[in-house]
Design an enzyme around this catalytic site. Structure first.
Site, short mmCIF file in Angstrom:
data_model
loop_
_atom_site.label_atom_id
_atom_site.label_comp_id
_atom_site.label_asym_id
_atom_site.label_seq_id
_atom_site.Cartn_x
_atom_site.Cartn_y
_atom_site.Cartn_z
CB THR A 346 -0.81 -0.06 1.42
OG1 THR A 346 -1.57 -1.06 1.51
CG2 THR A 346 -1.99 1.12 1.26
N GLY A 428 -1.63 -1.92 6.27
CA GLY A 428 -2.76 -2.83 6.39
C GLY A 428 -3.59 -2.20 7.57
#
Length: 536
Positions: A346, A428
């Site tokens: 991410t 996350g």
């Protein structure tokens, strides 16, 4: 009780790491890769809006951090429009194919899967690796929508920095080589991924000790794809030749993705999840994101009394609020625990322009290198978004056709008096812990962005214990240990025990930005920096 230290880390006990923050009346882009931040700052220097800069940064970061995100990613965005005094939310998350059949993902009976989420393992890890794990991408459609509504500069100009970087190819420095080496075995399974990232099935040779010895990835195929999207607009990935080629590649490798899936996909521009907190107001993305969990956390924090600076009671309040918020999330949204040993794939960036418009965007492939599959016709590394779904049927987040993925992303905008923040992070389930505490540091304790990013944090993301930065005072650790099992660890370059944030702040007419202090690539770039480099 205290659980002691986490795994022994061989690092200097006397080394100190800081990032310098400068306040400026000019626009600022903070991103987990300095090259992408510079791409956005170049757009601001050319007269672009915060949304224009966000489009440029998003595409550029997909090139210079290919294992984190890209056009085949999905995520969420928060926008603040200064002239309207209004927040907007955009959900451009991934979606499962319409032809997906849960029966094609039978449970193996061998226990838990070994990636981000400890779901029951699926036969051959079909929901984790390969084309069978790929979901419908959303980022490009979302960017196209916000650009059409708010953008000032031509679309093609905004993709130019990304195309330039792709033509040059990613420089494989020590950090890039480290990331690639961490996933070499998985990348070697797909011939196209191996051709792009590896050398003879091994991680690539690191660029040398001098600037004369360079090793770069061949991203020319990706560059050609970006040129088509630049010419034809965002929907090229969905309605055009690029989309057709991507679908054909994925179907040849086993996906049930169809052209109809791409043509039907639309990101959602919606009302923000806005709420009051003490004398501040916060805005997050609603729906299947971590926005509702962020709101629940602050509803609990509002019941606590804070002093002039974060102390033991403050961190205990953070731990209790986050734990309760995640218990609610797990029981209602179905997002199970992630493995703390596996890095999420991410990235986050934030933008503020001279007029005070702001963007906070988080985008992701989900796992590092996503599905570990490359579309050879487009040069794009594909996501593994189907892993977000629980393969066990009958649960809130069970795998099924035409479903939006439940994401942990949490980009936020906050406002208090003349102060506004645009924060977010990668990591996350660690994201909400980081973004909640950092928002509180800024709004409860009036910290500037430099102090916010250097302030030690804890992580409480629904697991069995609290992870505490070992720079926290012993009084804080002792207080946490009265109600929680506590493990102490340090902030490191790799892997990250805590989330990896990036953010900007506006106080009055002055802007500033910062990124995770341990990130070797992360940087905040002002448009003034661009103007200075362009002077004769």
């Amino acid at each position: 009780m205290s659980g002691g230290d986490m795994a022994e880390i061989a690092l200097s006990g006397t080394q100190s790491v800081r990032k310098t923050v400068i306040e400026t009346p000019y626009g600022v882009v903070a991103a987990q890769n300095g090259l992408a931040a510079r791409a956005g700052a170049e757009v601001l220097a050319a007269g672009g809006d915060a949304v224009d800069a966000a489009v440029a940064t998003s595409f550029a970061i997909g090139v210079v951090e290919p294992w984190m995100s890209g056009p085949t990613a999905g995520g969420a965005m928060m926008l603040w429009r200064a002239e309207e005094g209004r927040a907007y939310a955009l959900n451009h998350g991934m979606k499962s194919p319409a032809a997906l059949d849960p029966a094609d993902y039978p449970l193996s009976g061998a226990g838990k899967a070994g990636d981000l989420f400890p779901w029951e393992q699926v036969v051959d890890d079909r929901n984790v690796f390969g084309a069978t794990a790929v979901a419908i991408p959303g980022t490009v459609d979302g960017l196209g929508q916000v650009h059409a509504k708010f953008g000032k500069m031509p679309w093609a100009d905004l993709l130019a920095p990304a195309i330039r970087h792709a033509r040059e190819g990613l420089l494989v420095d020590w950090y890039a080589a480290l990331i690639i080496a961490s996933s070499t075995r998985a990348l070697a399974v797909d011939p196209d991924a191996a051709a792009l990232f590896l050398e003879d099935g091994q991680w690539p040779t690191i660029s040398g000790w001098t600037a004369l010895a360079e090793k770069r990835l061949d991203q020319s195929r990706m560059a050609a794809t970006l040129e088509q999207i630049a010419r034809n607009g965002a929907r090229e990935l969905y309605d055009g030749e690029v989309g057709a080629a991507m679908v054909a590649d994925m179907r040849a490798k086993g996906s049930v993705m169809s052209r109809d899936d791409l043509v039907a996909y639309r990101a959602e521009l919606m009302e923000a999840l806005s709420f009051d907190y003490r004398d501040a107001r916060l805005h997050a993305v609603p729906g299947l994101t971590a926005g509702p969990t962020f709101k629940t956390t602050f509803e609990a924090l509002a019941q606590s009394r804070f002093g002039d600076a974060p102390d033991a009671d403050t961190y205990l309040a953070y731990a209790d609020a986050l734990k309760a918020a995640y218990e609610k999330r797990l029981s209602t949204m179905g997002d199970e625990n992630e493995s703390p040993e596996t890095p999420a794939c991410t990235t986050h960036f934030s933008v503020v322009d001279r007029k005070g418009n702001m963007v906070a965007q988080t985008q992701t492939l989900l796992s590092i290198f996503g599905s570990r599959v490359v579309s050879p016709s487009t040069g794009l590394l594909m996501n593994n978004g189907l892993m977000w779904f629980d393969p066990v049927q009958g649960r809130p987040n069970s795998l099924g056709p035409s479903k939006r993925c439940l994401m942990n992303v949490c980009p936020v905008i906050g406002e208090k008096g003349q102060t506004r923040i645009a924060f977010g992070a990668s990591g996350g389930r660690k994201i909400v812990s980081a973004v909640s505490q950092m928002s509180s540091f800024a709004l409860d304790f009036d910290m500037g962005v430099e102090d916010v990013f250097h302030q030690p944090r804890i992580d409480s993301s629904g697991g069995a214990f609290i992870v505490a930065d070992d720079k926290l005072p012993s009084a804080v650790i002792d207080a946490l240990a009265t109600r929680h099992e506590v493990h102490r660890t340090r902030r490191t370059v790799f892997p990250y025990a805590f989330a990896c944030p990036a953010g900007v702040m506006r106080r009055g007419e002055l802007n500033s930005g910062c990124t995770e202090i341990m990130s070797p690539w992360g940087d905040a770039i002002s448009e003034a920096d661009i103007q200075d480099t362009q002077k004769p």
